[in-house]
Design a protein around this motif. Structure first.
Motif, PDB file in Angstrom:
ATOM      1  N   ALA A  89     -12.052   0.366 -10.960  1.00 39.98           N
ATOM      2  CA  ALA A  89     -11.094  -0.070 -10.367  1.00 39.98           C
ATOM      3  C   ALA A  89     -12.648  -0.246  -8.853  1.00 39.98           C
ATOM      4  O   ALA A  89     -11.320  -1.052  -8.170  1.00 39.98           O
ATOM      5  CB  ALA A  89     -10.087   1.250  -9.955  1.00 39.98           C
TER       6      ALA A  89
ATOM      7  N   ILE B 256      -4.083   4.109 -12.370  1.00 44.74           N
ATOM      8  CA  ILE B 256      -3.165   4.483 -12.935  1.00 44.74           C
ATOM      9  C   ILE B 256      -3.468   4.253 -13.973  1.00 44.74           C
ATOM     10  O   ILE B 256      -2.658   5.461 -15.197  1.00 44.74           O
ATOM     11  CB  ILE B 256      -1.775   4.424 -12.688  1.00 44.74           C
TER      12      ILE B 256
ATOM     13  N   SER C  18      -5.608  -5.436  -4.547  1.00 45.21           N
ATOM     14  CA  SER C  18      -6.116  -3.826  -3.884  1.00 45.21           C
ATOM     15  C   SER C  18      -4.656  -3.587  -5.127  1.00 45.21           C
ATOM     16  O   SER C  18      -4.948  -2.318  -6.011  1.00 45.21           O
ATOM     17  CB  SER C  18      -5.303  -3.431  -2.495  1.00 45.21           C
ATOM     18  N   GLN C  19      -3.843  -4.079  -5.423  1.00 46.55           N
ATOM     19  CA  GLN C  19      -2.446  -3.264  -6.652  1.00 46.55           C
ATOM     20  C   GLN C  19      -3.525  -3.678  -8.036  1.00 46.55           C
ATOM     21  O   GLN C  19      -3.050  -3.127  -8.385  1.00 46.55           O
ATOM     22  CB  GLN C  19      -1.614  -4.479  -6.578  1.00 46.55           C
TER      23      GLN C  19
ATOM     24  N   PHE D 172      -5.400   0.102  -7.376  1.00 44.60           N
ATOM     25  CA  PHE D 172      -3.994   0.736  -8.317  1.00 44.60           C
ATOM     26  C   PHE D 172      -3.679   1.368  -9.741  1.00 44.60           C
ATOM     27  O   PHE D 172      -3.520   2.122 -10.786  1.00 44.60           O
ATOM     28  CB  PHE D 172      -3.017   0.759  -7.558  1.00 44.60           C
TER      29      PHE D 172
ATOM     30  N   TRP E 159       1.859   1.916  -3.780  1.00 47.26           N
ATOM     31  CA  TRP E 159       1.790   2.468  -4.828  1.00 47.26           C
ATOM     32  C   TRP E 159       1.192   3.669  -4.219  1.00 47.26           C
ATOM     33  O   TRP E 159       0.682   4.450  -5.515  1.00 47.26           O
ATOM     34  CB  TRP E 159       0.034   1.051  -4.424  1.00 47.26           C
ATOM     35  N   GLY E 160       0.761   4.110  -2.767  1.00 50.49           N
ATOM     36  CA  GLY E 160       0.545   5.709  -2.846  1.00 50.49           C
ATOM     37  C   GLY E 160       1.872   6.459  -2.637  1.00 50.49           C
ATOM     38  O   GLY E 160       1.178   7.633  -3.513  1.00 50.49           O
TER      39      GLY E 160
ATOM     40  N   VAL F  44       1.482   6.562  -6.784  1.00 50.58           N
ATOM     41  CA  VAL F  44       0.637   7.693  -7.253  1.00 50.58           C
ATOM     42  C   VAL F  44       1.041   8.939  -7.445  1.00 50.58           C
ATOM     43  O   VAL F  44       1.031   9.957  -7.571  1.00 50.58           O
ATOM     44  CB  VAL F  44      -0.512   7.424  -6.913  1.00 50.58           C
TER      45      VAL F  44
ATOM     46  N   PHE G 212       1.019  -1.431   0.093  1.00 48.45           N
ATOM     47  CA  PHE G 212      -0.626  -0.082   0.390  1.00 48.45           C
ATOM     48  C   PHE G 212       0.670   1.825   0.186  1.00 48.45           C
ATOM     49  O   PHE G 212       0.385   2.712  -0.378  1.00 48.45           O
ATOM     50  CB  PHE G 212      -0.706  -0.028   0.946  1.00 48.45           C
TER      51      PHE G 212
END
Length: 148
Positions: free
Chosen positions: A108, A126, A118-119, A122, A44-45, A48, A41
């Motif tokens: 999403a 993106i 959850s990937q 993301f 990915w945070g 972004v 997480f």
């Protein structure tokens, strides 16, 4: 070719290059651990947020360089105003871009409903963010070439 067409082409090419360069830079840093770990997480945070900042800064720099080169090569003044046609084309480009992003956002969120990692959410956000940027530039180029 008009200034607006050239600017749309430069924006399109720069969006593609920025996205590809950033993704190729970040891909080796992808965590190998569990799919739902805190590290994932965090990755990915930061992906972004960093992509957003990197993209904004790169677009500003590329726009400044494009304007300087355009002014030096053509000896023309840069347009200082936007007429109704420019505003209409800009609105159509924003509409198409927002539509693509909203579709991506809904996909999403749908990926979470069907219990995907959850990937996936993301990645969809993106990818559709990138596609919406490209669609906006292509829409501008199309309307400047073909008319409204």
């Amino acid at each position: 070719m008009t200034y607006q067409e050239k600017k749309s082409i430069v924006t399109l090419i720069s969006a593609i290059l920025i996205f590809v360069a950033y993704c190729s830079y970040m891909y080796p840093r992808l965590p190998k651990g569990g799919l739902e770990s805190t590290e994932t997480f965090r990755f990915w945070g930061s992906f972004v947020l960093s992509l957003t900042l990197f993209s904004i800064i790169a677009h500003i720099i590329i726009s400044i360089i494009f304007n300087i080169i355009f002014r030096m090569t053509t000896q023309e003044k840069l347009p200082t105003f936007a007429d109704e046609l420019d505003k209409l084309i800009e609105l159509k480009a924003h509409r198409n871009s927002f539509f693509v992003f909203i579709v991506g956002f809904l996909l999403a969120m749908g990926s979470l409903i069907i219990v995907q990692p959850s990937q996936v959410m993301f990645m969809i956000l993106i990818i559709f963010g990138f596609i919406s940027d490209v669609i906006g530039s292509v829409t501008k180029l199309y309307h400047y070439r073909k008319g409204v």
